[in-house]
Motif scaffolding. Structure first.
Motif, PDB file in Angstrom:
ATOM      1  N   PRO A   1       0.798  -1.228   0.000  1.00 31.63           N
ATOM      2  CA  PRO A   1       0.000   0.000   0.000  1.00 31.63           C
ATOM      3  C   PRO A   1       0.831   1.279   0.000  1.00 31.63           C
ATOM      4  N   SER A   2       2.037   1.235   0.533  1.00 33.05           N
ATOM      5  CA  SER A   2       2.800   2.490   0.565  1.00 33.05           C
ATOM      6  C   SER A   2       3.794   2.591  -0.582  1.00 33.05           C
TER       7      SER A   2
ATOM      8  N   PRO B   1      -7.708   0.509  -4.083  1.00 32.87           N
ATOM      9  CA  PRO B   1      -7.932   1.142  -2.784  1.00 32.87           C
ATOM     10  C   PRO B   1      -7.750   2.650  -2.857  1.00 32.87           C
ATOM     11  N   THR B   2      -8.638   3.379  -2.182  1.00 36.18           N
ATOM     12  CA  THR B   2      -8.355   4.780  -1.885  1.00 36.18           C
ATOM     13  C   THR B   2      -8.271   4.842  -0.362  1.00 36.18           C
ATOM     14  N   GLU B   3      -7.961   5.991   0.199  1.00 39.57           N
ATOM     15  CA  GLU B   3      -7.860   6.064   1.659  1.00 39.57           C
ATOM     16  C   GLU B   3      -9.230   5.926   2.331  1.00 39.57           C
TER      17      GLU B   3
ATOM     18  N   TYR C   1     -12.600   1.199  -1.160  1.00 37.13           N
ATOM     19  CA  TYR C   1     -12.165   0.758  -2.489  1.00 37.13           C
ATOM     20  C   TYR C   1     -13.108   1.329  -3.550  1.00 37.13           C
TER      21      TYR C   1
ATOM     22  N   HIS D   1      -4.338   7.970  -1.321  1.00 34.87           N
ATOM     23  CA  HIS D   1      -3.757   6.626  -1.218  1.00 34.87           C
ATOM     24  C   HIS D   1      -2.672   6.432  -2.284  1.00 34.87           C
TER      25      HIS D   1
ATOM     26  N   THR E   1      -8.306  -0.022   3.956  1.00 38.05           N
ATOM     27  CA  THR E   1      -8.247   1.434   3.815  1.00 38.05           C
ATOM     28  C   THR E   1      -8.252   2.047   5.212  1.00 38.05           C
ATOM     29  N   TRP E   2      -7.869   3.313   5.356  1.00 39.18           N
ATOM     30  CA  TRP E   2      -7.714   3.834   6.714  1.00 39.18           C
ATOM     31  C   TRP E   2      -8.711   4.924   7.101  1.00 39.18           C
TER      32      TRP E   2
END
Ligand code: TXA
Ligand code: MG
Length: 329
Positions: free
Chosen positions: A8-9, A32-34, A37, A125, A175-176
């Motif tokens: 993810p990073s 994925p977005t933050e 999805y 993201h 996601t966060w």
């Protein structure tokens, strides 16, 4: 359907290039977005966008958010950029905010459901950003779930909801932010929050110097569909019942006595812990980040009913409150 696991990073450029090629040739990529999805397609290709509606079973009157790599690129899809847009973009992009502005003619009606406006967002993201840069086109992407269902915060949720409707799924882990972006209409010289998220009215007011209102703008077209305004939305399969903290225990017992498998999502309520009882922290950002995964898990456990403790009516809880109220309809 091809499932590509990415860091993810620091996503693998080869996986990103594969997914970008699928977007460019009119295919569907879940990524994925933050927030949650998204199910992405080339935003300027009406046939690709049509495939999103088919995959989701989405009603054709519900417009889709266009994702771009930067505020510069946002100007490629909107007709007029204004002071409010500039201030908000500067403060909150890349991030969980969508701006609604007049659209350029090259944005197809399929994206905006025939509206004269377009919702545009620069996600934070790293996987979404890498995909947007590699595809080098704007990407239309609603949440990657069947229409009306709970949004996905993990790739497994996407697979469960959409099956193999996406050509590629980029699995970048959970996601966060956890709930969908704050949608802000900045047309007509005012600031109207069409869908609350994790950015508060107070923050928006501080940035713009104008009071932010909730709901469709007064000057806007009355017929304009507003985000998530469809009656039931953001809902798990189980029936959601919202009650005060003091009533959670008794309601759970009542429903269990009636023979329903009953789960609970609580913050402060006192209730015996058990397999279907989930306790979330009394912090709106952390609560938001875990809400959908919690509801997905209770669904998977086979709950018929989920009793949810009402969350505070305070600023930062607005987005979570909105989602819970819609899920409970
Ligand atoms: O966080 C998010 O916003 C996620 C991720 C994938 O970016 N996307 C998302 O998309 O939640 P979706 O389609 O599930 O919800 C988009 C909402 C819709 O309810 C739609 O009504 C609203 O944004 N919207 C999009 N364009 C609009 C427009 N031109 N005017 C008013 N509302 C708009
Ligand atoms: Mg959605």
């Amino acid at each position: 359907m091809e499932l590509l696991r990415v860091d993810p990073s620091d996503p693998d450029p080869n996986a990103i290039a594969r997914a970008a090629a699928v977007i460019r040739r009119g295919g569907l990529v879940a990524f994925p977005t933050e927030t949650v999805y998204g199910l992405g397609a080339h935003a300027l290709d009406p046939r690709a966008v049509e495939r999103i509606y088919e995959a989701k079973g989405r009603p054709s009157y519900n417009p889709i958010i266009v994702h771009v790599a930067s505020a510069e690129r946002a100007r490629d899809v909107v007709q007029e950029w204004n002071e409010f847009a500039e201030q908000l973009a500067h403060a909150f992009w890349p991030g969980p905010m969508t701006l609604v502005l007049a659209k350029r003619p090259e944005v197809p009606d399929a994206v905006t459901a025939g509206l004269p406006t377009v919702g545009v967002r620069v996600p934070a993201h790293p996987v979404a950003r890498a995909l947007l840069e590699a595809a080098d086109v704007p990407i239309a992407a609603p949440s990657a779930n069947r229409s009306m269902q709970l949004s996905p915060t993990m790739a497994s949720h996407v697979v469960a909801s959409l099956g193999d409707a996406a050509d590629v799924i980029l699995d970048g882990g959970p996601t966060w932010v956890g709930i969908e972006s704050t949608v802000i209409d900045v047309t007509g010289g005012q600031v109207a929050v069409l869908r609350p998220g994790t950015i508060t009215l107070e923050q928006i007011g501080m940035v713009t110097g104008a009071p932010a209102t909730i709901g469709p703008s007064a000057t806007g077209d009355a017929a304009r569909p507003s985000p998530g305004m469809l009656d039931r939305h953001y809902a798990p399969r189980a029936r959601v019942v919202l009650v005060e903290a003091s009533d959670v225990g008794i309601r759970v017992e009542l429903e269990r006595a009636r023979g329903y498998r009953t789960g609970a999502v609580v913050i402060t309520a006192s209730i015996e812990s058990g397999p279907d009882v989930e306790r979330l922290p009394n912090d709106p950002a952390v609560y938001a980040s875990r809400l959908y995964a919690t509801l997905h898990a209770l669904d998977d456990a086979g709950c018929d009913i989920v009793v949810v403790e009402r969350v505070p009516d305070a600023g930062a809880w607005l987005g979570v409150r909105d989602r819970l109220e819609r899920a409970a309809r």
